[in-house]
Design an enzyme around this catalytic site. Structure first.
Site, mmCIF file in Angstrom:
data_model
loop_
_atom_site.group_PDB
_atom_site.id
_atom_site.type_symbol
_atom_site.label_atom_id
_atom_site.label_comp_id
_atom_site.label_asym_id
_atom_site.label_seq_id
_atom_site.Cartn_x
_atom_site.Cartn_y
_atom_site.Cartn_z
ATOM 1 N N GLY A 527 0.833 -1.204 0.000
ATOM 2 C CA GLY A 527 0.000 0.000 0.000
ATOM 3 C C GLY A 527 0.857 1.238 0.000
ATOM 4 O O GLY A 527 2.061 1.193 0.260
ATOM 5 N N GLY A 529 0.392 5.469 1.007
ATOM 6 C CA GLY A 529 -0.510 6.528 1.452
ATOM 7 C C GLY A 529 0.230 7.839 1.542
ATOM 8 O O GLY A 529 1.382 7.950 1.116
ATOM 9 N N GLY A 532 3.515 7.579 3.603
ATOM 10 C CA GLY A 532 4.583 6.655 3.272
ATOM 11 C C GLY A 532 4.036 5.336 2.782
ATOM 12 O O GLY A 532 2.827 5.121 2.722
ATOM 13 N N VAL A 534 3.638 1.100 2.637
ATOM 14 C CA VAL A 534 3.439 0.007 3.578
ATOM 15 C C VAL A 534 3.961 -1.279 2.957
ATOM 16 O O VAL A 534 3.698 -1.559 1.776
ATOM 17 C CB VAL A 534 1.940 -0.146 3.913
ATOM 18 N N LYS A 548 5.091 0.226 7.995
ATOM 19 C CA LYS A 548 4.889 1.491 7.278
ATOM 20 C C LYS A 548 6.127 2.355 7.451
ATOM 21 O O LYS A 548 6.560 2.619 8.565
ATOM 22 C CB LYS A 548 3.667 2.178 7.860
ATOM 23 N N ASP A 643 -8.412 11.353 8.170
ATOM 24 C CA ASP A 643 -8.392 10.807 6.815
ATOM 25 C C ASP A 643 -9.223 9.523 6.753
ATOM 26 O O ASP A 643 -8.740 8.465 6.392
ATOM 27 C CB ASP A 643 -6.948 10.563 6.368
#
Ligand SMILES: *[C@@H]1O[C@H](CO)[C@@H](O)[C@H](O)[C@H]1NC(C)=O
Ligand SMILES: *[C@@H]1O[C@H](CO)[C@@H](O)[C@H](O)[C@H]1NC(C)=O
Ligand SMILES: *[C@@H]1O[C@H](CO)[C@@H](O)[C@H](O)[C@H]1NC(C)=O
Ligand SMILES: *[C@@H]1O[C@H](CO)[C@@H](O)[C@H](O)[C@H]1NC(C)=O
Ligand SMILES: *[C@@H]1O[C@H](CO)[C@@H](O)[C@H](O)[C@H]1NC(C)=O
Ligand SMILES: *[C@@H]1O[C@H](CO)[C@@H](O)[C@H](O)[C@H]1NC(C)=O
Length: 799
Positions: A527, A529, A532, A534, A548, A643
């Site tokens: 992932g 985001g 940063g 993941v 992360k 978020d």
């Protein structure tokens, strides 16, 4: 006419001049026999001043109509007091006087003429009192040309350069900021000739510095063999004690005015005066000491912990404060302790220790069960410490005091409690004080209004200064009362609802190397985001984790870990668990539980999504609301998510939602602006209107984003599809407008995601979801429900 005007002008000028002159009363070089100083209530009364003006002496107000005869630094911004004559017995402003009698005795009398304090000196010849440039108040016998009394022999909480600390003198801290009374911390030589910081509580006392973990004073470069017991700070800023303790001011050299003060938080600090600002810089602090290691700070059962890098006291779960205005009184159990070993069990606190008071049954290499049983069956034992470092150290304790919590610590504490409060079949319960701090059982000891001290760039020093510089008693009381209401209510709920309690599993500090290995050099990115990327990884013990890598963190290591440990202590089944972190300079990483089933957006918006029935969507809505509600309300509302979006709602193999990425606002907060956030964070489409209007952001911003997620859940439509297509006038509301319009014109059925199987359609539930969603996305944040209310509304249909 002209003359009259001139006359008036003249009067005006002269009175101004007079007022100006009288507003700085004359400083006297000395107090002669037969004369006295009164409280400076009238402007023309005098005070003593040292020859070059460095120090002044007179009565100073220490409370409402409470005065102490004091010596202070003339040029420091807050006129820092270095000595007081009648520290524990302030006098009122009226008629109280310091008089130098003809017989050579200097006497402080109160309004009734009774003697409050005196030097107990006598001299047949003429005597005068002077303040020297060293800050020493002396009685000088003019015939014998000698000093017959000096304030340097009777220090209060401050040692000045050239003022020796000897066998029979002790520095005593103030009780709290703003009071003059004696506090509970002492600096003095002990019977072994070693200079110590001592907690001198009402029932117990203990040495907290130097603290020799199993070693002896020699390891610290000290010696018990020199019985002269004298310590002195010289004019260059070098401190030397007869036990060989030595340190130098960071601005070592002749020049700066300095003071060594035992502050009311129990920490000894050397301060240097910045003459340009009148503020104090810390120029030395003892190593191996920080606020939480000061004994007695949080009292019995109380645990000192860091939150926002500031030390704060908390009570363990099931315990409540004894005295809301005074943490040193500690916590008491809200249940009756039982002596019956069959009725008792233990509550576990990770990364925690209570220092001292080990029973003689202390053991090394004891298996855990043996350690546990020895405490269980010993009625003196209140709990035990056990270190899981392979050595099997077992510390049964008769008192649980001097508690502190450090994310780095390997020590685990087990507090003896009645079985009925932990209703767990296995006996021992994994509870954290931290998780419990979320239940509101905590009050800051400090906030950030350091007055009179200059901030240091070094974060560590900064928080210490903040800690000293602030002790809002009123604030503590208010928070305390607030806590009282909340917590009293919560205790019962929580006892029953143990599932909610943090099930603590080692929150750990990882090394960068470990994480590099676990993720095979950050191979598998799962992932990405705003903060940063993941990566998936496997720890040595086989646990699968999501690592992360944070980018753009400005905080220093210690600040970072303090913030992170707060996040790490949040435990809720609908929040992704943080296992640990790594902070090695530029490497800042967070280690999360790996949630198998990817995120909600994949289920809703990917090309060939797996089917999500209404029941499952409803469960996701409720779970997400519960997680957010926990963040907002059960954690003192200090964690805003900022978020909330489907990408941050992870689903486990049971499709139970787990909210990810919370707490980032803490790690990335704009360090230059302490309040609020200065830049917009979050994702377009999910942002509440107040973000755009530069208004203060509160929990209701998350409620808005949650509302949008609900609309997406029901409709299967993605909010961003609306953003790109249509005009920009009121872009955030477009999914909202689409929904409301469609419902009005075509009915509720038309907005439902066609992928939801028909046989599952429960219109009651759909309506409930849509109503809640629409109330969440109102422009006026005050009209939006709180997250806890949302949970309530959604669960109503279940009945
Ligand atoms: C006053 O005297 C003290 C002690 O001698 C000295 O440290 C200080 O620098 C002097 N201050 C001024 C303003 O001359
Ligand atoms: C400590 O002892 C010295 C010398 O014996 C004496 O002058 C001084 O007054 C004593 N101080 C206190 C606080 O008792
Ligand atoms: C003991 O300490 C004093 C003061 O620091 C020092 O003057 C003296 O020489 C020391 N005595 C010994 C035997 O080291
Ligand atoms: C503790 O014991 C006292 C007296 O034995 C009793 O009045 C009280 O209700 C008990 N408290 C709790 C919480 O069980
Ligand atoms: C505790 O339980 C054990 C076994 O159930 C029993 O033998 C013992 O007498 C009990 N002890 C007390 C103090 O009740
Ligand atoms: C408590 O923690 C231990 C060790 O971390 C673990 O083995 C155990 O399953 C936990 N207990 C519960 C009830 O979660």
């Amino acid at each position: 006419m002209e003359f009259a005007r001139f006359f008036i002008l003249l009067c005006f000028v002269t009175t101004t001049v007079c007022i100006k002159a009288s507003s700085s009363p004359p400083g006297l070089p000395s107090l002669r026999e037969g004369s006295s100083l009164a409280v400076l209530d009238k402007q023309n009364e005098a005070f003593l001043v040292s020859p070059n003006g460095t120090f002044s002496a007179a009565f100073r107000e220490v409370g409402i109509n409470a005065f102490c005869f004091s010596i202070w630094f003339t040029n420091s911004a807050d006129k820092t007091i270095v000595w007081m004559a009648n520290r524990n017995t302030p006098v009122s402003g009226k008629k109280s006087r310091m008089t130098l009698h003809k017989n050579g005795n200097m006497v402080l009398t109160d309004a009734f003429g009774s003697i409050v304090w005196s030097t107990n000196t006598f001299s047949a010849s003429a005597v005068e009192a002077r303040v020297l440039d060293t800050g020493n108040l002396v009685l000088f016998d003019q015939a014998k040309k000698m000093v017959i009394w000096e304030s340097f022999d009777f220090p209060t909480d401050t040692l000045l350069p050239l003022q020796p600390l000897v066998k029979n003198t002790t520095l005593v801290s103030m009780r709290s900021k703003g009071t003059s009374l004696n506090g509970i911390y002492n600096l003095k030589f002990d019977d072994n000739n070693v200079l110590n910081l001592i907690y001198n509580g009402p029932q117990i006392s203990s040495i907290y510095w130097p603290r020799q973990p199993g070693g002896d004073v020699f390891d610290l470069g000290r010696t018990p063999y020199n019985s002269s017991r004298v310590a002195i700070l010289d004019e260059f800023g070098r401190f030397l004690s007869s036990d060989l303790m030595e340190f130098r001011a960071s601005d070592y050299g002749f020049g700066p005015k300095r003071r060594l003060t035992l502050d009311y938080d129990g920490i000894l600090r050397l301060y240097s005066l910045d003459e340009s600002t009148g503020l104090w810089d810390i120029s030395w602090l003892p190593g191996r000491i920080d606020s939480c290691l000061v004994d007695g700070l949080c009292g019995e059962y109380g645990i000192c912990s860091y939150k926002n890098v500031k030390p704060a006291c908390i009570c363990p779960f099931g315990f409540e404060r004894n005295d809301l205005s005074d943490w040193s009184k500690g916590c008491r159990p809200s249940f009756n302790l039982s002596h019956d070993s069959n009725m008792s069990t233990f509550m576990r606190l990770h990364h925690t220790d209570y220092y001292g008071y080990d029973l003689e049954t202390i053991r090394f290499e004891a298996p855990f069960e043996q350690c546990r049983n020895s405490c269980l069956t010993d009625s003196r034992c209140r709990g035990f410490g056990y270190s899981f470092d392979g050595k099997g150290m077992c510390f049964p304790k008769s008192q649980l005091v001097n508690g502190y919590q450090m994310p780095d610590s390997q020590s685990v504490i087990y507090i003896k409690v009645p079985k009925k409060i932990v209703s767990s079949p296995t006996g021992t319960v994994n509870a954290t004080a931290e998780g419990l701090s979320c239940s509101g059982a905590e009050v800051f000891l400090a906030n950030n209004d350091a007055k009179g001290e200059k901030r240091d760039k070094n974060g560590y020093v900064k928080y210490l200064v903040a800690f000293v510089g602030s002790f809002g008693v009123i604030e503590v009381i208010c928070l305390g009362l607030w806590w009282w209401f909340i917590y009293r209510k919560r205790v019962n709920e929580e006892v029953i609802n143990m599932g909610y309690i943090a099930v603590a599993m080692g929150f750990k500090r990882f090394t960068y190397k470990e994480l590099k290995r676990a993720t095979k050099n950050f191979k598998e990115e799962v992932g990405k985001g705003g903060f940063g990327s993941v990566y998936k990884g496997t720890l040595e013990d086989g646990r699968v984790v999501a690592v992360k890598r944070l980018e753009g963190i400005l905080q220093g290591n210690s600040e970072f870990w303090a913030e992170v440990s707060v996040i790490g202590n949040i435990n809720h089944r609908n929040l992704v668990k943080l296992w640990g972190f790594c902070a090695e300079d530029e490497h800042k990483l967070l280690v999360y539980d790996y949630v198998e089933n990817s995120s909600l957006d994949k289920f809703l918006f990917s090309a060939s999504p797996p089917t999500l029935g209404l029941e499952q969507r409803y469960k996701i809505a409720v779970g997400t609301a519960k997680g957010l509600s926990y963040l907002h309300e059960e954690c003192l509302e200090w964690v805003l998510h900022c978020d909330v979006k489907p990408q941050n709602i992870l689903l486990d193999d049971q499709l139970e939602p787990k909210v990810a990425d919370f707490g980032m606002s803490k790690l990335f907060k704009d360090v230059t602006h302490d309040v609020g956030f200065s830049r917009v964070r979050g994702t377009r489409g999910y942002l509440a209107p107040e973000w755009m209007m530069n208004m203060k952001i509160d929990a209701k911003a998350d409620v808005y984003s949650y509302g949008i997620v609900l609309l997406e859940l029901v409709s299967g439509k993605c909010v961003s599809d609306f953003l790109s297509a249509v005009a920009q006038d009121n872009e955030f509301n477009h999914l909202v407008q689409w929904m409301t319009k469609k419902i009005q014109q075509e009915g509720l059925k038309e907005v439902i995601d066609p992928r939801i199987p028909d046989n599952e359609l429960d219109m009651m539930k759909v309506e409930r979801l849509v109503n809640v969603a629409l109330s969440c996305v109102q422009d006026d944040r005050h009209s939006r429900p709180a997250m806890s209310k949302v949970v309530e509304l959604l669960l109503e249909t279940d009945e």
